[in-house]
Design a protein around this motif. Structure first.
Motif, PDB file in Angstrom:
ATOM      1  N   SER A 126       0.817  -1.214   0.000  1.00  0.00           N
ATOM      2  CA  SER A 126       0.000   0.000   0.000  1.00  0.00           C
ATOM      3  C   SER A 126       0.855   1.271   0.000  1.00  0.00           C
ATOM      4  O   SER A 126       0.341   2.375   0.082  1.00  0.00           O
ATOM      5  N   TRP A 142       1.657   6.540  -0.780  1.00  0.00           N
ATOM      6  CA  TRP A 142       0.513   5.640  -0.959  1.00  0.00           C
ATOM      7  C   TRP A 142       0.515   5.097  -2.377  1.00  0.00           C
ATOM      8  O   TRP A 142       0.819   5.828  -3.325  1.00  0.00           O
ATOM      9  N   GLU A 144      -1.196   4.714  -5.134  1.00  0.00           N
ATOM     10  CA  GLU A 144      -2.367   5.147  -5.907  1.00  0.00           C
ATOM     11  C   GLU A 144      -2.424   4.399  -7.231  1.00  0.00           C
ATOM     12  O   GLU A 144      -3.491   4.164  -7.786  1.00  0.00           O
ATOM     13  N   THR A 168      -4.062  -1.535  -0.235  1.00  0.00           N
ATOM     14  CA  THR A 168      -4.139  -0.077  -0.143  1.00  0.00           C
ATOM     15  C   THR A 168      -5.535   0.357   0.275  1.00  0.00           C
ATOM     16  O   THR A 168      -5.705   1.187   1.177  1.00  0.00           O
ATOM     17  N   LEU A 169      -6.542  -0.232  -0.380  1.00  0.00           N
ATOM     18  CA  LEU A 169      -7.926   0.139  -0.062  1.00  0.00           C
ATOM     19  C   LEU A 169      -8.283  -0.267   1.368  1.00  0.00           C
ATOM     20  O   LEU A 169      -8.996   0.457   2.068  1.00  0.00           O
ATOM     21  N   GLU A 171      -6.177  -0.566   3.945  1.00  0.00           N
ATOM     22  CA  GLU A 171      -5.524   0.321   4.919  1.00  0.00           C
ATOM     23  C   GLU A 171      -6.200   1.690   4.952  1.00  0.00           C
ATOM     24  O   GLU A 171      -6.429   2.264   6.022  1.00  0.00           O
ATOM     25  N   ARG A 172      -6.535   2.179   3.767  1.00  0.00           N
ATOM     26  CA  ARG A 172      -7.202   3.476   3.712  1.00  0.00           C
ATOM     27  C   ARG A 172      -8.550   3.424   4.447  1.00  0.00           C
ATOM     28  O   ARG A 172      -8.919   4.343   5.178  1.00  0.00           O
ATOM     29  N   TRP A 175      -7.975   3.741   8.198  1.00  0.00           N
ATOM     30  CA  TRP A 175      -7.699   5.118   8.664  1.00  0.00           C
ATOM     31  C   TRP A 175      -8.952   5.985   8.581  1.00  0.00           C
ATOM     32  O   TRP A 175      -9.219   6.782   9.485  1.00  0.00           O
ATOM     33  N   ASP A 176      -9.727   5.822   7.494  1.00  0.00           N
ATOM     34  CA  ASP A 176     -10.970   6.604   7.368  1.00  0.00           C
ATOM     35  C   ASP A 176     -11.915   6.277   8.514  1.00  0.00           C
ATOM     36  O   ASP A 176     -12.533   7.152   9.110  1.00  0.00           O
ATOM     37  N   ARG A 262       1.468   4.558  10.716  1.00  0.00           N
ATOM     38  CA  ARG A 262       1.803   3.421   9.856  1.00  0.00           C
ATOM     39  C   ARG A 262       3.318   3.298   9.907  1.00  0.00           C
ATOM     40  O   ARG A 262       4.026   4.306   9.885  1.00  0.00           O
TER      41      ARG A 262
END
Ligand code: NDP
Length: 338
Positions: A126, A142, A144, A168-169, A171-172, A175-176, A262
């Motif tokens: 990620s 990140w 992307e 990545t999605l 982990e994001r 956090w969100d 992170r």
């Protein structure tokens, strides 16, 4: 304290469980079916009632972890698909993202004041982006690119990109979720970002073909001789020994300052020939690989700034030499190398 470890039967997770137990934590592990519980109960038998297993058959279901989070002080979420068999990217993205959200939702609903820390096994997947020039990545980066690839190409995206997008999605999403709910909970989140994880195997595996993805790559390169001489000196990335990563999970649980961070966990870069060199020196019957290898001339497209880990944890990492020795000893003990 007591820690919930999701996907407790996985390669990394079994070492994570062992590390927690050795540090005096009690562990509740989750697995998908009863058939995966038996081996673990036996492995950790000596810890008595400090180790227990609960079955969570579908981690993507809402409320999947509602019972499992009750009474634990911390959570280590490791369960997530790591394989290259996905056709539709959602085969890996859905369990990665929904699994993470369902753990966090259960921690919100049933552990808001009792859980103190949620450690997530994320990945350098990620963080890194494959480019055309060497780059040093840090926790500020990140991936992307993988998300873009999967959005644009769908099933036709590279399998590596599907996996990277899933991590990545996920982990994001974590956090969100935390940013949205942090005022409602006593816990915070610490994310571990390891690159390739190598080292001895503790989980249930009957034969090398069924090894987890990362150790299978190592086996193919170092023992099975499946890489060409060219590949041995050009293919590589960054790595970490599974025992150091497990230790990092414990440190992430006990280090207050790790909350909200992170953290990249790695001693450095490798080419597979680095491991082959040690393996051949220890066991001359294993292939010498590419004898023209010059580590000083190796180009590493992806490397990491690990100053955050050194500041927070200061892990004393296993070396290429130690990891190779211990992994081969393990393979020999299993009768996989004669
Ligand atoms: P393993 O394949 O050994 O373990 C994966 C674990 O996740 C297993 O417990 C597995 O359960 C569970 N899992 C996989 N898919 C699902 C699903 N759809 N629903 C529920 N559970 C699922 O891999 P690792 O130990 O290597 O991976 C553990 C974590 O570490 C993952 O999050 C991975 O992304 C991450 N990671 C691994 C790296 C590596 O090099 N190994 C590098 C960086 C990150 P089951 O056995 O039932 O399938």
């Amino acid at each position: 304290g007591k820690v919930l470890v999701t996907g407790a039967n996985g390669y990394i997770a079994v070492w994570v469980v062992k590390s927690y137990l050795e540090k005096g934590f009690a562990v509740r592990g989750t697995v998908r079916s009863e058939s995966k519980a038996k081996y673990l109960r036996q492995l950790f038998q000596s810890y008595g009632d400090k180790f227990e297993i609960v079955i969570v058959d579908d981690i993507t279901k809402e409320g999947a972890f509602d019972e499992a989070v009750k009474g634990v002080d911390a959570i280590a979420h490791t369960a997530s698909p790591f394989h290259n068999r996905a056709d539709d990217p959602n085969e890996v993205i859905v369990p990665a993202v929904q699994g993470t959200l369902s753990v966090l939702n259960s921690a919100l609903k049933h552990g808001a004041q009792t859980v103190k820390r949620v450690v997530i096994t994320a990945s350098c997947a990620s963080i890194l982006e494959y480019g055309t020039t060497p780059k040093v990545f840090s926790e500020k980066d990140w991936n992307e690119r993988a998300i873009r690839e999967v959005n644009e190409k769908g099933k036709a995206a590279a399998n590596g990109d599907k996996y990277c997008a899933s991590k990545t999605l996920a982990e994001r999403a974590a956090w969100d979720f935390w940013n949205k709910h942090k005022s409602e909970v006593a816990w915070d989140v610490a994310v571990m970002n390891p690159p390739y994880v190598f080292g001895p195997v503790l989980h249930e595996v009957d034969q090398p073909e069924n090894l987890n993805e990362s150790v299978k790559l190592w086996w193919n390169a170092v023992v099975a001789g499946k890489l060409s001489n060219e590949e041995l000196v050009t293919v590589g990335s960054a790595w970490v020994d599974v025992r150091d990563l497990a230790n990092a999970h414990v440190l992430a649980t006990t280090t207050p300052e790790a909350g909200g961070e992170r953290v990249i966990i790695s001693p450095g870069v490798f080419k597979y020939q680095d491991f082959v060199n040690v393996a051949h020196r220890l066991y001359p019957k294993l292939s010498a690989g590419n004898t023209s290898y010059d580590p000083a001339k190796a180009v590493h497209m992806i490397s990491y700034d690990t100053s955050k880990e050194r500041k927070l944890f200061g892990i004393k990492y296993h070396t290429v030499e130690e990891t190779t020795r211990d992994t081969l000893e393990d393979f020999i003990k299993r009768g996989w190398i004669s």
